[in-house]
Design a protein around this motif. Structure first.
Motif, PDB file in Angstrom:
ATOM      1  N   LEU A  30       0.838  -1.191   0.000  1.00 32.66           N
ATOM      2  CA  LEU A  30       0.000   0.000   0.000  1.00 32.66           C
ATOM      3  C   LEU A  30       0.871   1.238   0.000  1.00 32.66           C
ATOM      4  O   LEU A  30       1.981   1.232   0.539  1.00 32.66           O
ATOM      5  N   MET A  31       0.357   2.306  -0.581  1.00 34.18           N
ATOM      6  CA  MET A  31       0.963   3.622  -0.442  1.00 34.18           C
ATOM      7  C   MET A  31      -0.109   4.559   0.080  1.00 34.18           C
ATOM      8  O   MET A  31      -1.118   4.808  -0.592  1.00 34.18           O
ATOM      9  N   ASP A  32       0.108   5.036   1.288  1.00 31.90           N
ATOM     10  CA  ASP A  32      -0.888   5.866   1.982  1.00 31.90           C
ATOM     11  C   ASP A  32      -2.227   5.153   2.087  1.00 31.90           C
ATOM     12  O   ASP A  32      -3.295   5.753   1.934  1.00 31.90           O
ATOM     13  N   GLY A  33      -2.185   3.850   2.325  1.00 38.89           N
ATOM     14  CA  GLY A  33      -3.400   3.081   2.550  1.00 38.89           C
ATOM     15  C   GLY A  33      -4.095   2.582   1.309  1.00 38.89           C
ATOM     16  O   GLY A  33      -5.121   1.905   1.410  1.00 38.89           O
ATOM     17  N   ARG A  34      -3.557   2.862   0.128  1.00 34.87           N
ATOM     18  CA  ARG A  34      -4.182   2.415  -1.120  1.00 34.87           C
ATOM     19  C   ARG A  34      -3.303   1.388  -1.806  1.00 34.87           C
ATOM     20  O   ARG A  34      -2.085   1.582  -1.930  1.00 34.87           O
ATOM     21  N   SER A  35      -3.906   0.342  -2.295  1.00 33.20           N
ATOM     22  CA  SER A  35      -3.157  -0.740  -2.921  1.00 33.20           C
ATOM     23  C   SER A  35      -2.520  -0.255  -4.222  1.00 33.20           C
ATOM     24  O   SER A  35      -3.124   0.494  -4.994  1.00 33.20           O
ATOM     25  N   ILE A  36      -1.272  -0.696  -4.470  1.00 33.18           N
ATOM     26  CA  ILE A  36      -0.561  -0.310  -5.692  1.00 33.18           C
ATOM     27  C   ILE A  36      -0.232  -1.546  -6.528  1.00 33.18           C
ATOM     28  O   ILE A  36       0.732  -1.547  -7.275  1.00 33.18           O
ATOM     29  N   TYR A  37      -1.047  -2.590  -6.421  1.00 33.09           N
ATOM     30  CA  TYR A  37      -0.782  -3.795  -7.186  1.00 33.09           C
ATOM     31  C   TYR A  37      -1.119  -3.579  -8.661  1.00 33.09           C
ATOM     32  O   TYR A  37      -1.907  -2.704  -9.034  1.00 33.09           O
ATOM     33  N   SER A  38      -0.509  -4.389  -9.506  1.00 31.86           N
ATOM     34  CA  SER A  38      -0.768  -4.333 -10.935  1.00 31.86           C
ATOM     35  C   SER A  38      -1.951  -5.246 -11.276  1.00 31.86           C
ATOM     36  O   SER A  38      -1.984  -6.404 -10.849  1.00 31.86           O
ATOM     37  N   PRO A  39      -2.935  -4.777 -12.038  1.00 32.58           N
ATOM     38  CA  PRO A  39      -4.069  -5.638 -12.397  1.00 32.58           C
ATOM     39  C   PRO A  39      -3.694  -6.777 -13.328  1.00 32.58           C
ATOM     40  O   PRO A  39      -4.483  -7.691 -13.545  1.00 32.58           O
ATOM     41  N   LEU A  40      -2.477  -6.746 -13.894  1.00 29.36           N
ATOM     42  CA  LEU A  40      -2.062  -7.806 -14.806  1.00 29.36           C
ATOM     43  C   LEU A  40      -1.830  -9.121 -14.081  1.00 29.36           C
ATOM     44  O   LEU A  40      -2.146 -10.199 -14.593  1.00 29.36           O
ATOM     45  N   PHE A  41      -1.240  -9.066 -12.853  1.00 28.18           N
ATOM     46  CA  PHE A  41      -0.958 -10.310 -12.139  1.00 28.18           C
ATOM     47  C   PHE A  41      -1.177 -10.173 -10.630  1.00 28.18           C
ATOM     48  O   PHE A  41      -0.789 -11.053  -9.867  1.00 28.18           O
ATOM     49  N   SER A  42      -1.820  -9.103 -10.207  1.00 22.26           N
ATOM     50  CA  SER A  42      -2.160  -8.860  -8.790  1.00 22.26           C
ATOM     51  C   SER A  42      -0.937  -8.737  -7.895  1.00 22.26           C
ATOM     52  O   SER A  42      -1.043  -8.895  -6.684  1.00 22.26           O
ATOM     53  N   GLY A  43       0.217  -8.485  -8.482  1.00 26.23           N
ATOM     54  CA  GLY A  43       1.424  -8.231  -7.711  1.00 26.23           C
ATOM     55  C   GLY A  43       1.889  -6.798  -7.928  1.00 26.23           C
ATOM     56  O   GLY A  43       1.136  -5.947  -8.405  1.00 26.23           O
ATOM     57  N   VAL A  44       3.121  -6.522  -7.570  1.00 25.54           N
ATOM     58  CA  VAL A  44       3.659  -5.164  -7.645  1.00 25.54           C
ATOM     59  C   VAL A  44       4.810  -5.127  -8.643  1.00 25.54           C
ATOM     60  O   VAL A  44       5.736  -5.945  -8.562  1.00 25.54           O
ATOM     61  N   VAL A  45       4.751  -4.191  -9.574  1.00 24.46           N
ATOM     62  CA  VAL A  45       5.877  -3.923 -10.473  1.00 24.46           C
ATOM     63  C   VAL A  45       6.719  -2.855  -9.779  1.00 24.46           C
ATOM     64  O   VAL A  45       6.457  -1.659  -9.885  1.00 24.46           O
ATOM     65  N   TRP A  46       7.738  -3.296  -9.058  1.00 26.23           N
ATOM     66  CA  TRP A  46       8.459  -2.403  -8.154  1.00 26.23           C
ATOM     67  C   TRP A  46       9.177  -1.280  -8.875  1.00 26.23           C
ATOM     68  O   TRP A  46       9.321  -0.177  -8.326  1.00 26.23           O
ATOM     69  N   GLU A  47       9.639  -1.504 -10.100  1.00 24.12           N
ATOM     70  CA  GLU A  47      10.352  -0.438 -10.789  1.00 24.12           C
ATOM     71  C   GLU A  47       9.432   0.702 -11.210  1.00 24.12           C
ATOM     72  O   GLU A  47       9.900   1.802 -11.527  1.00 24.12           O
ATOM     73  N   ASP A  48       8.110   0.479 -11.208  1.00 24.45           N
ATOM     74  CA  ASP A  48       7.161   1.537 -11.556  1.00 24.45           C
ATOM     75  C   ASP A  48       6.630   2.274 -10.327  1.00 24.45           C
ATOM     76  O   ASP A  48       5.984   3.311 -10.474  1.00 24.45           O
ATOM     77  N   GLN A  49       6.842   1.737  -9.148  1.00 19.43           N
ATOM     78  CA  GLN A  49       6.333   2.345  -7.927  1.00 19.43           C
ATOM     79  C   GLN A  49       7.452   3.145  -7.278  1.00 19.43           C
ATOM     80  O   GLN A  49       8.405   2.579  -6.753  1.00 19.43           O
ATOM     81  N   ASP A  50       7.327   4.442  -7.334  1.00 16.20           N
ATOM     82  CA  ASP A  50       8.409   5.283  -6.854  1.00 16.20           C
ATOM     83  C   ASP A  50       7.838   6.603  -6.369  1.00 16.20           C
ATOM     84  O   ASP A  50       6.741   7.019  -6.768  1.00 16.20           O
ATOM     85  N   THR A  51       8.569   7.269  -5.532  1.00 19.09           N
ATOM     86  CA  THR A  51       8.290   8.620  -5.078  1.00 19.09           C
ATOM     87  C   THR A  51       9.591   9.186  -4.540  1.00 19.09           C
ATOM     88  O   THR A  51      10.599   8.475  -4.467  1.00 19.09           O
ATOM     89  N   LEU A  52       9.589  10.439  -4.172  1.00 24.85           N
ATOM     90  CA  LEU A  52      10.767  10.990  -3.534  1.00 24.85           C
ATOM     91  C   LEU A  52      10.960  10.322  -2.183  1.00 24.85           C
ATOM     92  O   LEU A  52      10.053  10.343  -1.340  1.00 24.85           O
ATOM     93  N   LEU A  53      12.109   9.711  -1.958  1.00 28.34           N
ATOM     94  CA  LEU A  53      12.356   9.083  -0.663  1.00 28.34           C
ATOM     95  C   LEU A  53      12.346  10.123   0.449  1.00 28.34           C
ATOM     96  O   LEU A  53      12.043   9.798   1.602  1.00 28.34           O
ATOM     97  N   GLU A  54      12.667  11.381   0.131  1.00 25.56           N
ATOM     98  CA  GLU A  54      12.620  12.444   1.131  1.00 25.56           C
ATOM     99  C   GLU A  54      11.203  12.741   1.576  1.00 25.56           C
ATOM    100  O   GLU A  54      10.994  13.379   2.618  1.00 25.56           O
ATOM    101  N   ASP A  55      10.192  12.319   0.803  1.00 27.71           N
ATOM    102  CA  ASP A  55       8.790  12.561   1.161  1.00 27.71           C
ATOM    103  C   ASP A  55       8.170  11.411   1.947  1.00 27.71           C
ATOM    104  O   ASP A  55       7.011  11.511   2.359  1.00 27.71           O
ATOM    105  N   ILE A  56       8.887  10.307   2.127  1.00 24.93           N
ATOM    106  CA  ILE A  56       8.351   9.173   2.872  1.00 24.93           C
ATOM    107  C   ILE A  56       8.504   9.427   4.372  1.00 24.93           C
ATOM    108  O   ILE A  56       9.600   9.724   4.846  1.00 24.93           O
ATOM    109  N   ASP A  57       7.407   9.325   5.094  1.00 21.81           N
ATOM    110  CA  ASP A  57       7.443   9.510   6.544  1.00 21.81           C
ATOM    111  C   ASP A  57       7.902   8.243   7.247  1.00 21.81           C
ATOM    112  O   ASP A  57       8.737   8.291   8.139  1.00 21.81           O
ATOM    113  N   ARG A  58       7.371   7.092   6.824  1.00 22.14           N
ATOM    114  CA  ARG A  58       7.777   5.805   7.390  1.00 22.14           C
ATOM    115  C   ARG A  58       7.226   4.693   6.502  1.00 22.14           C
ATOM    116  O   ARG A  58       6.312   4.902   5.710  1.00 22.14           O
ATOM    117  N   ILE A  59       7.811   3.515   6.646  1.00 21.49           N
ATOM    118  CA  ILE A  59       7.323   2.312   5.973  1.00 21.49           C
ATOM    119  C   ILE A  59       7.012   1.280   7.045  1.00 21.49           C
ATOM    120  O   ILE A  59       7.893   0.889   7.803  1.00 21.49           O
TER     121      ILE A  59
END
Length: 257
Positions: A117-146
């Motif tokens: 999830l990112m901010d409580g919303r699922s970021i899975y890919s509808p193609l295979f219900s998993g995560v394409v990690w190279e497409d999921q990105d943001t500024l690491l300086e904007d992340i509060d916690r994981i």
């Protein structure tokens, strides 16, 4: 006549020296207590277990929190690299531009038993219900916690949360006001440039950000090219507003180039 001491007595001086050395190290450590207090450590707030704010000490689950300070000190340039700090999380770099992330084993690129999830919303890919990690990105300086929850979470979160839940929580727009410029260069991460601008709009705040990077290709053990050269650009937006009835509204958007 030469007299020899028994075997035990011959090593007695060495044992005394080692004991004194250990005592001095212990005394030195006692003089430098950790900066963080126990109450502060146990009072870390998490929201990914029961969908409400709880103290880490009170959560009945195996939870690990990667804080913003941890990410800053790690030198990570992507979310999968930041997840290497979490125990029990299997992060495999398949190439310089592909990752596989899992919890409790069974790790592969197309794994779909981990809810991300990112901010409580699922970021899975509808193609295979998993995560394409190279497409999921943001500024690491904007992340509060994981927040990483190891173990089944389907009863609370539904599909995909078979082996665990990873919730990437970004900072509120009001906490990222002003301008930020980030640059980096190296032998593997050839170049990275990122910017962020935050401001006010109406009864809320917003931020816009962008980043571009170039990553060199890998080289195999026998000197051949890995053919995984990677270049990408990303632009994102987040806004937080308060509506007339006191409710909070949050919108976000990320595009990949």
């Amino acid at each position: 006549m030469e007299r020899r001491l028994p075997g035990t007595l011959r090593f007695l001086p060495l044992a005394i020296v080692l004991a004194l050395g250990c005592a001095s190290v212990t005394a030195a450590d006692a003089q430098d207590p950790p900066d963080i207090g126990l109450e502060e450590l146990l009072g870390v707030e998490v929201t990914s277990v029961s969908r409400k704010a709880e103290r880490l000490h009170d959560v009945a689950a195996a939870v690990f929190v990667i804080s913003r300070e941890d990410i800053e000190r790690s030198g990570a340039t992507s979310i999968p690299e930041a997840l290497l700090m979490a125990p029990g999380v299997n992060v495999a770099s398949l190439a310089n531009n592909r990752w596989a992330v899992s919890i409790r084993g069974f790790n592969d690129r197309w794994g779909n038993k981990l809810l991300v999830l990112m901010d409580g919303r699922s970021i899975y890919s509808p193609l295979f219900s998993g995560v394409v990690w190279e497409d999921q990105d943001t500024l690491l300086e904007d992340i509060d916690r994981i927040e990483v929850v190891r173990g089944p979470g389907a009863a609370m979160w539904g599909a995909n949360a078979v082996n665990g839940v990873i919730n990437i929580i970004t900072r509120r727009a009001r906490d990222t006001q002003g301008n930020l410029l980030v640059g980096a260069a190296g032998t593997e991460e050839r170049a990275l440039v990122a910017f962020r601008h935050g401001g006010e709009a109406g009864n809320g705040h917003f931020r816009v950000w962008g980043k571009a990077f170039t990553r060199d290709q890998a080289v195999t053990a026998d000197g051949r090219s890995g053919n995984d050269y990677w270049h990408a650009e990303r632009v994102g937006f987040r806004g937080d507003w308060v509506t007339g009835n006191g409710q909070r509204l949050m919108t976000s958007l990320t595009t990949n180039g």
